[in-house]
Design an enzyme around this catalytic site. Structure first.
Site, PDB file in Angstrom:
ATOM      1  N   ASP A 389       0.870  -1.169   0.000  1.00 51.83           N
ATOM      2  CA  ASP A 389       0.000   0.000   0.000  1.00 51.83           C
ATOM      3  C   ASP A 389       0.914   1.228   0.000  1.00 51.83           C
ATOM      4  OD1 ASP A 389      -2.460   1.527   0.391  1.00 51.83           O
ATOM      5  OD2 ASP A 389      -1.651   1.914   2.386  1.00 51.83           O
ATOM      6  N   GLU A 426      -7.748  23.437   7.498  1.00 53.78           N
ATOM      7  CA  GLU A 426      -7.511  22.125   8.093  1.00 53.78           C
ATOM      8  C   GLU A 426      -7.046  21.122   7.043  1.00 53.78           C
ATOM      9  OE1 GLU A 426      -7.575  21.332  11.268  1.00 53.78           O
ATOM     10  OE2 GLU A 426      -8.102  23.399  11.796  1.00 53.78           O
ATOM     11  N   GLY A 455     -11.884  22.157  -3.278  1.00 49.43           N
ATOM     12  CA  GLY A 455     -11.229  21.564  -4.438  1.00 49.43           C
ATOM     13  C   GLY A 455     -10.376  22.513  -5.238  1.00 49.43           C
ATOM     14  N   LEU A 468      -3.896  34.555  -2.476  1.00 50.16           N
ATOM     15  CA  LEU A 468      -4.551  33.386  -3.051  1.00 50.16           C
ATOM     16  C   LEU A 468      -3.575  32.209  -3.025  1.00 50.16           C
ATOM     17  CD1 LEU A 468      -6.158  35.033  -6.222  1.00 50.16           C
ATOM     18  CD2 LEU A 468      -7.307  34.495  -4.072  1.00 50.16           C
TER      19      LEU A 468
END
Length: 704
Positions: A389, A426, A455, A468
């Site tokens: 994994d 967060e 997103g 930004l």
């Protein structure tokens, strides 16, 4: 008193539990699930020693009365003395063989105890009949022939004595084989200093409760598994994880019971006590591995189930052939029957694989590798494909800033302004930026008007200007062109990194690349597995381009990308259907279905969560090189199993014809049953001794 310190309760040598120490008496902290492994065998070994000494001493006396002093003594014929001496050995020393035979009869089977019981009983019964027939019928003691082959009291007594001697040495060797685990168990501290009602007090470790705060001074052992709430120190975890160097521990870090605090004073909150601690789980796993039966061992058991009845048949046919067909005296034909039964006893066959499993499991635990059963220990060396994994296994699972590319600015300005915007976020990427700012010791300044666009990115106001931080789409939405930086962005993305664009006052000031960094030694571990001829895969939910970029860094050739957690087990099945023998390596929680589906599931970095892991093999350390060690240890252990089985079979198959009288027509030699017993005991000791060589095992030099 008991000498083993484990965890769970105080016990004395009679396994009686105590809640506290009494003045002038010692009690030890012991787990009920460990008692049968350590306390009971100690008592059995002690009893076995006394019975062995008794049997050999009395057996030697029978030889004295039969061969050295073959006349009446105190008016009683020497055969009568022989009868009483041999009978005591037959039913005191040999009782364990009768008990084993009775158990086998109840189970409608025949075992190795059956051969010993039948062989020695045949000798004893014949000798008893011969002796009392002569006495009762003739009443003339001197007319009974002295020192001849008519009685086998000496043989029956010494056979039992020598077989018991072999078993005693076998138990001693096994005891030494598990010494590494016993040393680990002895590390359990007996007392803990807890803070209750604002005061420090020492209490037995078993009275520590979850949530208790206890103090660990420099040089002391940590009482139970816990999390540090105050202090900083280096902790020696070598006895649990095999790590040679002490590990730095700070507030919030977990610590393992029985490890040693090397420097600072620590206050620790107990999170696991008693049978739930890592140490208890290690002991339990090793016990289960030792008690389990590997496929190779089950094969040996199956062979033994058919072998014992076959030997009994051969011994009877040999007796009938030599007595009725050839015409040997009854006593010599009986010698052949007894010798076949004793020489063929498959004791060495019965311990060939368990001894190797026990030592292999012990060495694994000593190196921080917990193997849950003999089946996994045997199977690991056969693996053809290893699936890792990605997140949390090959990588640390914590995104970090890897590159900062300033544009008409400085690295400090880029991180400082990006951190202003990310301070209210967060998101893991935002936390990576904050972490880098702290590493650079930058002041985390306050912004205003925070706005997160899912997103895409985050917007904040600082000194009346807009900051930004986000992706290309976020910049496009705010009319900030990114085309001239596209080449740099794609280059970073091709390396498997996520690129965050930072803009201040409608102008791009820098690019920040963030990636989940590789764990130490992951690349080295993959390289070693490929050298061993294993096919190495990576499975991840990442997109294919990112996944392949990370795989390339590590040296992995095969990638399964964009796989959801619930679909990972299906991917393992697909590989198994192609004929691969598959191991999966994961964290043991999110990857539980994948670990369960694999032929061998390997849980990495279990730490204090050993009990929750679903893997067949648990690696305590976050070191993927231990995957290599586990496979290598499996190979060495299986080699020992094969060697032991070969010599056990070879011994039985080659010596049965000799015992059956093969050499008698050519040399006039019959195998004395006493020598057969000595040879049988020697073979058992040699098999366990060969397995003991595993105690010298060390992980492959190149991955130390």
């Amino acid at each position: 008193m008991a000498k083993d310190v484990i965890c769970g309760m105080y016990v004395d040598e009679n396994k009686t539990p105590f809640k506290a120490e009494q003045e002038g008496m010692k009690y030890y902290f012991c787990s009920s699930n460990c008692l049968d492994t350590f306390l009971k065998p100690q008592k059995e070994i002690r009893n076995l020693k006394y019975i062995t000494i008794f049997s050999l001493t009395v057996g030697t006396l029978t030889a004295f009365f039969e061969y050295i002093y073959p006349v009446s003594w105190f008016g009683i014929h020497n055969y009568i003395w022989l009868f009483f001496l041999a009978t005591s050995v037959q039913f005191i020393g040999g009782w364990r063989f009768y008990r084993g035979t009775l158990d086998a009869v109840r189970a409608r089977q025949a075992n190795m105890d059956s051969l010993i019981a039948i062989g020695t009983s045949a000798a004893w019964i014949y000798s008893t009949i011969y002796t009392f027939q002569g006495i009762l019928w003739s009443q003339i003691f001197p007319k009974v022939t002295m020192g001849g082959p008519e009685v086998y009291f000496t043989e029956s007594g010494l056979i039992i004595g020598f077989i018991l001697l072999g078993k005693y040495f076998e138990h001693l060797v096994k005891g030494r084989a598990s010494q590494a685990i016993r040393k680990l168990i002895d590390l359990q501290p007996k007392l803990a200093t807890v803070i209750r009602n604002g005061k420090e007090q020492q209490i037995p470790v078993e009275e520590v409760k979850v949530g208790d705060i206890f103090i660990v001074k420099p040089g002391e052992k940590i009482a139970v598994d816990g999390v540090i709430v105050e202090g900083y120190s280096a902790v020696d975890q070598s006895m649990i994880t095999g790590e040679s160097m002490p590990v730095g521990k700070k507030v919030g870090d977990e610590v393992i019971g029985a490890t040693i605090n090397k420097s600072g004073l620590l206050k620790v909150k107990a999170i696991k006590v008693g049978a739930d601690t890592t140490l208890s789980q290690i002991v339990k796993m090793v016990q289960e591995a030792i008690a389990s039966r590997a496929p190779m061992q089950r094969l040996a058991d199956l062979v033994s189930a058919y072998f014992v009845p076959a030997v009994i048949a051969i011994s009877i046919l040999s007796f009938l052939f030599w007595y009725f067909v050839i015409g040997l005296p009854f006593s010599l034909a009986l010698t052949i029957l007894i010798a076949v039964l004793i020489i063929a006893c498959p004791c060495a066959l019965g311990i060939a694989t368990p001894s190797a499993i026990m030592i292999g499991a012990g060495k694994g635990a000593q190196n921080g590798i917990l193997i849950k059963s003999g089946e996994y220990l045997e199977k690991a060396h056969k693996l053809t494909s290893i699936i890792f994994d990605k997140t949390g296994t090959l990588t640390k699972g914590e995104p970090s800033v890897t590159d900062v590319i300033p544009i008409d600015s400085t690295e400090k300005d880029v991180i400082e302004l990006a951190a202003v915007a990310e301070k209210g976020s967060e998101h893991p990427l935002g936390q990576a930026v904050i972490k880098r700012a702290k590493e650079m010791k930058l002041a985390l300044r306050e912004g205003k008007s925070y706005e997160t666009v899912a997103g895409k990115g985050i917007r904040a106001t600082y000194q009346n200007r807009t900051i930004l931080v986000g992706n290309r789409m976020f910049m496009k939405d705010n009319n900030i062109p990114t085309a001239k930086f596209e080449e740099q962005i794609q280059k970073l993305e091709n390396e498997g990194k996520t690129v965050v664009i930072a803009a201040y006052n409608k102008k791009i000031i820098g690019l920040v690349a963030i990636a989940d960094t590789l764990k130490d030694f992951s690349k080295e571990a993959v390289g070693e597995l490929k050298k061993m001829g294993k096919e190495v895969w990576m499975i991840t939910g990442d997109n294919e381009r990112t996944a392949k970029a990370i795989a390339t860094q590590i040296g992995i050739d095969y990638v399964m990308a964009q796989v959801l957690p619930q679909d990972k087990a299906d991917k393992v099945k697909e590989l198994q259907k192609s004929g691969a023998i598959v191991a999966t390596v994961g964290d043991g929680i999110n990857d539980a279905p994948m670990l369960a589906q694999a032929d061998v599931g390997i849980a990495v970095g279990a730490g204090t969560d050993v009990a929750k892991e679903t893997g067949g093999i648990v690696l305590i350390k976050n070191d993927l090189r231990d995957v290599v060690t586990a496979i290598d240890l499996s190979r060495k252990t299986v080699n020992k199993m094969k060697q032991n089985l070969f010599w056990a079979f070879f011994y039985n198959i080659s010596l049965i014809p000799v015992a059956a009288g093969l050499l008698y027509p050519f040399f006039g030699i019959l195998l004395n049953p006493i020598y057969a017993a000595i040879a049988m005991a020697t073979s058992s000791i040699s098999v366990v001794g060969n397995a003991m060589l595993l105690n010298r095992y060390k992980p492959p030099i190149e991955i130390k």
